[in-house]
Design a protein around this motif. Sequence first.
Motif, PDB file in Angstrom:
ATOM      1  N   GLN A   1       0.822  -1.207   0.000  1.00  0.00           N
ATOM      2  CA  GLN A   1       0.000   0.000   0.000  1.00  0.00           C
ATOM      3  C   GLN A   1       0.863   1.266   0.000  1.00  0.00           C
ATOM      4  OE1 GLN A   1      -2.577  -0.444   3.384  1.00  0.00           O
ATOM      5  NE2 GLN A   1      -3.923  -1.938   2.369  1.00  0.00           N
ATOM      6  N   THR A   2       1.945   1.244   0.796  1.00  0.00           N
ATOM      7  CA  THR A   2       2.837   2.407   0.836  1.00  0.00           C
ATOM      8  C   THR A   2       3.498   2.640  -0.519  1.00  0.00           C
ATOM      9  OG1 THR A   2       3.275   2.119   3.193  1.00  0.00           O
ATOM     10  CG2 THR A   2       4.884   3.397   1.945  1.00  0.00           C
ATOM     11  N   SER A   3       3.896   1.588  -1.182  1.00  0.00           N
ATOM     12  CA  SER A   3       4.541   1.744  -2.493  1.00  0.00           C
ATOM     13  C   SER A   3       3.566   2.293  -3.538  1.00  0.00           C
ATOM     14  CB  SER A   3       5.099   0.394  -2.965  1.00  0.00           C
ATOM     15  OG  SER A   3       4.043  -0.530  -3.230  1.00  0.00           O
ATOM     16  N   ILE A   4       2.255   2.077  -3.318  1.00  0.00           N
ATOM     17  CA  ILE A   4       1.256   2.552  -4.285  1.00  0.00           C
ATOM     18  C   ILE A   4       0.876   4.009  -4.026  1.00  0.00           C
ATOM     19  CG2 ILE A   4      -1.134   2.254  -5.061  1.00  0.00           C
ATOM     20  CD1 ILE A   4      -0.778  -0.751  -4.567  1.00  0.00           C
ATOM     21  N   ASP A   5       0.570   4.330  -2.738  1.00  0.00           N
ATOM     22  CA  ASP A   5       0.059   5.687  -2.465  1.00  0.00           C
ATOM     23  C   ASP A   5       1.062   6.601  -1.770  1.00  0.00           C
ATOM     24  OD1 ASP A   5       0.101   4.861   0.188  1.00  0.00           O
ATOM     25  OD2 ASP A   5      -2.050   4.492   0.299  1.00  0.00           O
ATOM     26  N   GLY A   6       2.247   6.088  -1.389  1.00  0.00           N
ATOM     27  CA  GLY A   6       3.263   6.929  -0.778  1.00  0.00           C
ATOM     28  C   GLY A   6       2.905   7.427   0.608  1.00  0.00           C
ATOM     29  N   LYS A   7       2.031   6.721   1.318  1.00  0.00           N
ATOM     30  CA  LYS A   7       1.617   7.147   2.657  1.00  0.00           C
ATOM     31  C   LYS A   7       2.081   6.134   3.707  1.00  0.00           C
ATOM     32  CE  LYS A   7      -2.598   9.454   1.004  1.00  0.00           C
ATOM     33  NZ  LYS A   7      -4.089   9.489   1.102  1.00  0.00           N
ATOM     34  N   ASN A   8       2.083   6.594   4.974  1.00  0.00           N
ATOM     35  CA  ASN A   8       2.350   5.675   6.084  1.00  0.00           C
ATOM     36  C   ASN A   8       1.165   4.718   6.222  1.00  0.00           C
ATOM     37  OD1 ASN A   8       4.647   7.104   6.548  1.00  0.00           O
ATOM     38  ND2 ASN A   8       3.986   8.031   8.483  1.00  0.00           N
ATOM     39  N   HIS A   9       1.478   3.459   6.491  1.00  0.00           N
ATOM     40  CA  HIS A   9       0.425   2.479   6.768  1.00  0.00           C
ATOM     41  C   HIS A   9       0.820   1.711   8.020  1.00  0.00           C
ATOM     42  CE1 HIS A   9      -2.217   2.984   3.285  1.00  0.00           C
ATOM     43  NE2 HIS A   9      -1.101   3.312   2.624  1.00  0.00           N
ATOM     44  N   ILE A  10      -0.147   1.601   8.919  1.00  0.00           N
ATOM     45  CA  ILE A  10       0.131   1.078  10.263  1.00  0.00           C
ATOM     46  C   ILE A  10      -0.835  -0.056  10.579  1.00  0.00           C
ATOM     47  CG2 ILE A  10       0.292   1.682  12.714  1.00  0.00           C
ATOM     48  CD1 ILE A  10       0.529   4.660  11.669  1.00  0.00           C
ATOM     49  N   PHE A  11      -0.307  -1.060  11.256  1.00  0.00           N
ATOM     50  CA  PHE A  11      -1.140  -2.202  11.647  1.00  0.00           C
ATOM     51  C   PHE A  11      -0.682  -2.694  13.010  1.00  0.00           C
ATOM     52  CE2 PHE A  11      -1.705  -6.821  11.921  1.00  0.00           C
ATOM     53  CZ  PHE A  11      -3.086  -6.887  11.800  1.00  0.00           C
ATOM     54  N   SER A  12      -1.643  -3.076  13.841  1.00  0.00           N
ATOM     55  CA  SER A  12      -1.325  -3.608  15.179  1.00  0.00           C
ATOM     56  C   SER A  12      -2.077  -4.905  15.438  1.00  0.00           C
ATOM     57  CB  SER A  12      -1.686  -2.592  16.271  1.00  0.00           C
ATOM     58  OG  SER A  12      -0.859  -1.451  16.198  1.00  0.00           O
ATOM     59  N   LEU A  13      -1.432  -5.781  16.205  1.00  0.00           N
ATOM     60  CA  LEU A  13      -2.058  -6.992  16.715  1.00  0.00           C
ATOM     61  C   LEU A  13      -2.163  -6.840  18.226  1.00  0.00           C
ATOM     62  CD1 LEU A  13      -0.187  -9.703  14.626  1.00  0.00           C
ATOM     63  CD2 LEU A  13      -2.656  -9.367  14.650  1.00  0.00           C
ATOM     64  N   LEU A  14      -3.378  -6.871  18.733  1.00  0.00           N
ATOM     65  CA  LEU A  14      -3.611  -6.676  20.162  1.00  0.00           C
ATOM     66  C   LEU A  14      -3.569  -8.035  20.866  1.00  0.00           C
ATOM     67  CD1 LEU A  14      -6.562  -4.131  19.938  1.00  0.00           C
ATOM     68  CD2 LEU A  14      -4.106  -3.741  19.610  1.00  0.00           C
ATOM     69  N   PRO A  15      -2.818  -8.152  21.952  1.00  0.00           N
ATOM     70  CA  PRO A  15      -2.662  -9.465  22.606  1.00  0.00           C
ATOM     71  C   PRO A  15      -3.969  -9.989  23.181  1.00  0.00           C
ATOM     72  CG  PRO A  15      -1.731  -7.726  23.966  1.00  0.00           C
ATOM     73  CD  PRO A  15      -2.083  -7.087  22.658  1.00  0.00           C
ATOM     74  N   SER A  16      -4.161 -11.316  23.079  1.00  0.00           N
ATOM     75  CA  SER A  16      -5.369 -11.947  23.607  1.00  0.00           C
ATOM     76  C   SER A  16      -5.213 -12.368  25.064  1.00  0.00           C
ATOM     77  CB  SER A  16      -5.722 -13.171  22.760  1.00  0.00           C
ATOM     78  OG  SER A  16      -4.627 -14.073  22.711  1.00  0.00           O
ATOM     79  N   SER A  17      -3.992 -12.256  25.600  1.00  0.00           N
ATOM     80  CA  SER A  17      -3.765 -12.567  27.014  1.00  0.00           C
ATOM     81  C   SER A  17      -2.576 -11.743  27.509  1.00  0.00           C
ATOM     82  CB  SER A  17      -3.486 -14.063  27.207  1.00  0.00           C
ATOM     83  OG  SER A  17      -2.257 -14.421  26.632  1.00  0.00           O
ATOM     84  N   LYS A  18      -2.456 -11.633  28.826  1.00  0.00           N
ATOM     85  CA  LYS A  18      -1.399 -10.823  29.412  1.00  0.00           C
ATOM     86  C   LYS A  18      -0.015 -11.424  29.185  1.00  0.00           C
ATOM     87  CE  LYS A  18      -4.291  -8.830  33.070  1.00  0.00           C
ATOM     88  NZ  LYS A  18      -4.476  -8.665  34.526  1.00  0.00           N
ATOM     89  N   GLU A  19       0.049 -12.724  28.903  1.00  0.00           N
ATOM     90  CA  GLU A  19       1.341 -13.376  28.722  1.00  0.00           C
ATOM     91  C   GLU A  19       1.960 -13.056  27.363  1.00  0.00           C
ATOM     92  OE1 GLU A  19      -1.421 -15.081  29.619  1.00  0.00           O
ATOM     93  OE2 GLU A  19      -0.961 -15.132  31.776  1.00  0.00           O
TER      94      GLU A  19
END
Length: 783
Positions: free
Chosen positions: A651-669
Amino acid sequence: MKKDLRKQEEIISDIKALVASPGYIITLCMILYENFHLFFEQVDVLNTRARLSEKESAFLIALFFANNNTMYSEPENPEDLIEYKHRTDELFEELHSSYLLPFFDQLSSALEDRQKNKIPEPFRKEQKYVLGDARVIKEAITYSGTGVYDVQYLYFLKLKYKYDQDWLAVNKNFEFNEVTSIVQNINNILSRKAQQVHFFGLKENREDLIQKAKKKLKKKFDKELFLKQLCVIEFYQYRELFGPIKFDQDPSIDKSNESGWQSFYKGIIDLFVVNKSDFKGFKNVDAFFNNFSFDPNVHKSELLEVKTLESYNAINSRPIIKLAEDRYFVPISFLVSESVYESPYYWMCGDKSYQDKLSANRGKASEEMTFDLLHRVFGHNTYRDIKVISSKGEVDTDIDILCVLGNKALCVQVKSKKLTRLARQGNDAQLLTDFKGAVQDAYHQGLVCRQRIMDKTARFFDVNGSELKFADQIDEVFIMGVTSENYPSLTIQSYVLLDKNDEEPFPIFLTIFDLQLIVYYLNDPYDCLYYIRQRINLMDYVRGTEEIQYLAYHLVHKLSRLPDSDCLVLDNDLGLQIDKNYYSYIYGIQDKNPEKDRVRNSWINTEFQEVCNALKEFKHPQLTNLIFDIFDWDERTRNKMVEMIREKKQQTSIDGKNHIFSLLPSSKELAGFTYVSHSSNVPRLLCKDLEGLTTVRKYQQKAKKWIGLGSLYDSDRSKIDLVAYYDYEWYYDSVIEAAATEVLGSSHQQYMRMTNYSGQKIRRNDPCPCNSGKKYKLCCGRT
């Protein structure tokens, strides 16, 4: 159950009577063939519970030669041979059941004590009472797998006795290379002969065939007739041994002629026969057969002493049976390799003047063997003979081998202790004595070494006297023990019998053969140490009887806790996956390119491995924690990570913008994850954005650990240009609170909750396990 079980003496008496039956030698050869002459492609579908082990088969062979005065005899009726075979299986199954009686006695006693006391004993104390009784462990020792491949015995032979070669050459005409070549020649001869048999694997398929026939024929099904047809098929496998009999034209036992059956009787024995004349060119072949062959006519008294499965059995020490001056019967070729590896030690023990030197040589060779294997994985971060000097300048203790990986260390103590025969027979005192020498002492020494590293007060010097400066960066030390001997039930004993305080870490104890397999499959230091960490951390959760089961499960599924489960018990047949894979590799049947290995790290996909390899280029102690945290994620989460890295970069190579993604933990460990595909090639700007986003995302989720990865605009697909790793307890901070609200509230960042996959089948219309609220087919399952 207990009421139906007979005493072992009664069962063994019936086995003795059975082996004395006319023609039993033919049945014995059929049993040996179907148990030990297997095709590689069938190995992983074997039913090991339905087969006699090497120990059981050696016991059966000893009973046969002790109770028969002639090698060759014919049955009254060929069908008797199949009946003998089925009766043999029944008796050995009953014998195995009799070994389980002490377990039920101990379990009943523990349950009674629990009811009387009402308050349960501490778990490990109660467990040790039930499973740690020597009579209970005797079953594990007797029925444990071999734990070794025959090729491993031959590989380590020269390494184990490298300092004893002069004694062996002078006293036994025993030269490593020639002995190995003779054993390999025996295997080649028997392998060529075995090709005459067209093996169907009926032991695995017998019941299945009966059920299929019953279902297909329904009321017309005649079980007695069908079993007779199966009897014909049993012999049909050996059709090339019958001479004039044409099974393909008339598959009937009754119509077969006498000369054909005699041809079969002699032919099936010959499948296991080698002639000394087959070994021309070997200068010490006479010495080899003298060292490893047994003449039942001369030494029958030794066989008469074999009373139980755990008795000393001369067949194990000398597994080649002398039939005539030039003819030798080799019932189990594996036992030849085993004896070649084990017997020299006992020969040298008989020389009292050599015993001190033998002990020193064993210790030195064992340490060198272990160091060589670990050095292949950890390279220059592997150290030997480390002296631990206290703050007073005195030698406090020593570490046989130490491996360092970032902020983790592996402390290895090497032993060369054997499990004595008295311990194998269920003697409590001897079992504990052997265990202390092989495991408990090594563990205590490992604990001391671990403490010295962790408290940062000692100094460490390698074998050359150079001081090692590693302790300041170490935050965890794993304890490992390794023995150069094949120690039956080591995996079980090192867990059940170990004396340790609750706050003390578990160790992992391996044979040199286990370690070689682990190093072969996990030759990357992070993969190897992660496996060791998982084995230790899950010691109270995952239960298996042999190390190969743990390794096989890890390679295919990854050792980890499953949701909503208190315990994971590994099936004994799990190791068959490695059996098939490893033997195929050793004998060149499969491609030796690790990347094409179907078992090696099957839970790690190629793109995930590329990301990990990119991370390993960042030389920082905390990198080990980071990679272990990523390994802790389940397969779907790991796959989602690499999928989104690829997608955001595109996506960044196409539109030249920052792209951000996060994975939120399913447990405290678990550690959370944020990825930034940056629109610039300026590291400073990427650093500012990545550190800020990682900090606020960790704060918002109140997580302990968070991983941030970032890539610049022109980076390759798997290139990681910046890493942020935060590992600290969450605390309230008004400044970060405001920043998190502002940044995450107004940002168009994409995020997803990590999965908590338990291994069950997910249907397309089920809720997605990532907790997104969407159907699986519209979320993680859309690809």
